[in-house]
Design a protein around this motif. Sequence first.
Motif, short mmCIF file in Angstrom:
data_model
loop_
_atom_site.label_atom_id
_atom_site.label_comp_id
_atom_site.label_asym_id
_atom_site.label_seq_id
_atom_site.Cartn_x
_atom_site.Cartn_y
_atom_site.Cartn_z
N LEU A 206 12.61 -0.91 17.81
CA LEU A 206 11.55 -0.55 16.88
C LEU A 206 11.74 -1.21 15.52
O LEU A 206 12.86 -1.28 14.99
CB LEU A 206 11.54 0.98 16.70
N LYS A 207 10.67 -1.71 14.95
CA LYS A 207 10.64 -2.16 13.57
C LYS A 207 9.53 -1.41 12.85
O LYS A 207 8.48 -1.15 13.43
CB LYS A 207 10.43 -3.67 13.48
N ILE A 208 9.79 -1.08 11.59
CA ILE A 208 8.81 -0.33 10.81
C ILE A 208 8.50 -1.11 9.53
O ILE A 208 9.40 -1.55 8.82
CB ILE A 208 9.34 1.07 10.43
N THR A 209 7.22 -1.28 9.27
CA THR A 209 6.79 -1.84 7.99
C THR A 209 6.52 -0.67 7.06
O THR A 209 5.55 0.07 7.26
CB THR A 209 5.54 -2.71 8.17
N HIS A 210 7.38 -0.50 6.07
CA HIS A 210 7.28 0.62 5.14
C HIS A 210 6.35 0.24 4.00
O HIS A 210 6.72 -0.55 3.12
CB HIS A 210 8.66 0.99 4.58
N LEU A 211 5.13 0.76 4.02
CA LEU A 211 4.17 0.48 2.97
C LEU A 211 4.34 1.55 1.90
O LEU A 211 3.69 2.59 1.91
CB LEU A 211 2.76 0.46 3.55
N LEU A 212 5.26 1.28 0.98
CA LEU A 212 5.60 2.23 -0.07
C LEU A 212 4.55 2.22 -1.17
O LEU A 212 3.87 1.23 -1.40
CB LEU A 212 6.97 1.92 -0.66
N GLY A 213 4.48 3.35 -1.89
CA GLY A 213 3.54 3.46 -3.00
C GLY A 213 4.23 3.20 -4.32
O GLY A 213 5.33 3.71 -4.58
#
Length: 446
Positions: free
Chosen positions: A174-181
Amino acid sequence: MRLRISSYLLLTALSLVAAPACGPDGQEPPTIAPVRPNPPTENDPAFTVTGVPRYVLAGGDGFTSPTKAFEVRVSAPKDVVDIDVWIDGAEEPVSLVFNADAVQSHGEIPTEELSIGTHRIMFSVRGSKDAFFQGEFIKGHALYMIISTDWDFSDVDDRVLDHHTELHKAHPELKITHLLGPYTFTDPAVPQNRRDDIVNWAKSMAFDHGDEIGLHIHPYCNFVEAAGVTCKTEPSVADPAGDPTGYTVRLGAYTREEWKTLFGKANEIWEQVGFGKPTSFRAGAWTLETHVAQALVDTGFLVDSSANNWKLMDEWIGYDIYDFNETQWAPIGDTSQPYRPTEDSIVPGGSGAALGLLEVPDNGCMVDYWAVEEMQNIFDANYRDGDALAAPTQVSTGFHPATTQYYSPYEFERLDTFFTYVDQFLASKGEGPVVYINMTDATKIW
């Protein structure tokens, strides 16, 4: 074509040349020519064949290399010397050569030159008119899984952060693209030590698991004003009276020039905390408009994933968020694939100049909006129910890291169950076309 055999088998073959094997009467065994066999009525239990995959990759898409070959192993009765492997209607077999005392052989079956589609493979003893094993495998393109998180809030519970690690442990590819605020860094309610904790956590996700750190924005006033822009409180996707916090305001309320300033501020924050330049983005509430996309390009972003499978959001019927998404993303559905927006169209089919931004449709929306069976059906529709994929294909979904109030353990369970389903089809194991990637990786493919 001949099989590429292991060094052990090569030495065996050379020794047989140097000292030809003899039969029981001291005479050399006769040479037997390969004969195309008939398919078996059933596979012979005296032979064991392992290693035939379900799926091999075509590659050539700019990101994934083709599967050049796969290794097979055959256990056979002791008196078997030569085994031929027949692929489809090939005139010549791939051959496995056994030592007279061996009970198993292995070698590689080349696949790089095979066409996309389903292929039949048969194994036969040299000279036999019937094959002892028949199977199938598929050659096709990859099915890319793009999993992302939308940080709608300035802070989240540690329990939710821990769930990211748990998902990675349970699903190692699994890879996660963390779209942080960016509001994490402008909200006065978040103390500096907590900001530091979040930065260190995000960096560890990237370092330990190869995840990506991108950007997600709801135009909270604390962020907008920190960038030197006057905060707007309407139109809100949730409240016709407006939103004094800015959270639910459509991104289109701000001009292209204002967004250049806002994205520039986010870029500045990312550089300051050591994230580097973000290149992936999703608009809060999926409210991307053309002029906002233009500002993304102006400020160095490469990929957006705001094109939303809005039909999954039926619980929002009657609210602006549903109406906006239904109108803005009308053609986006379960099987929508990446495309390039144009100056005259944020959805596929525009005739104007391309914006220079890849749009990756969020065709699986977010876990808030689907049941496991529903998401599995979306995956199956993109996998075409197990057929060979004629082109690279993507499925996107994700979740909202939040407090206990907004993120439940049931969402984690749904994600884990869905990823377990997807992991049955990993390309790395030869079981299917699935390859997990980060969002910006998609720009190398489409």
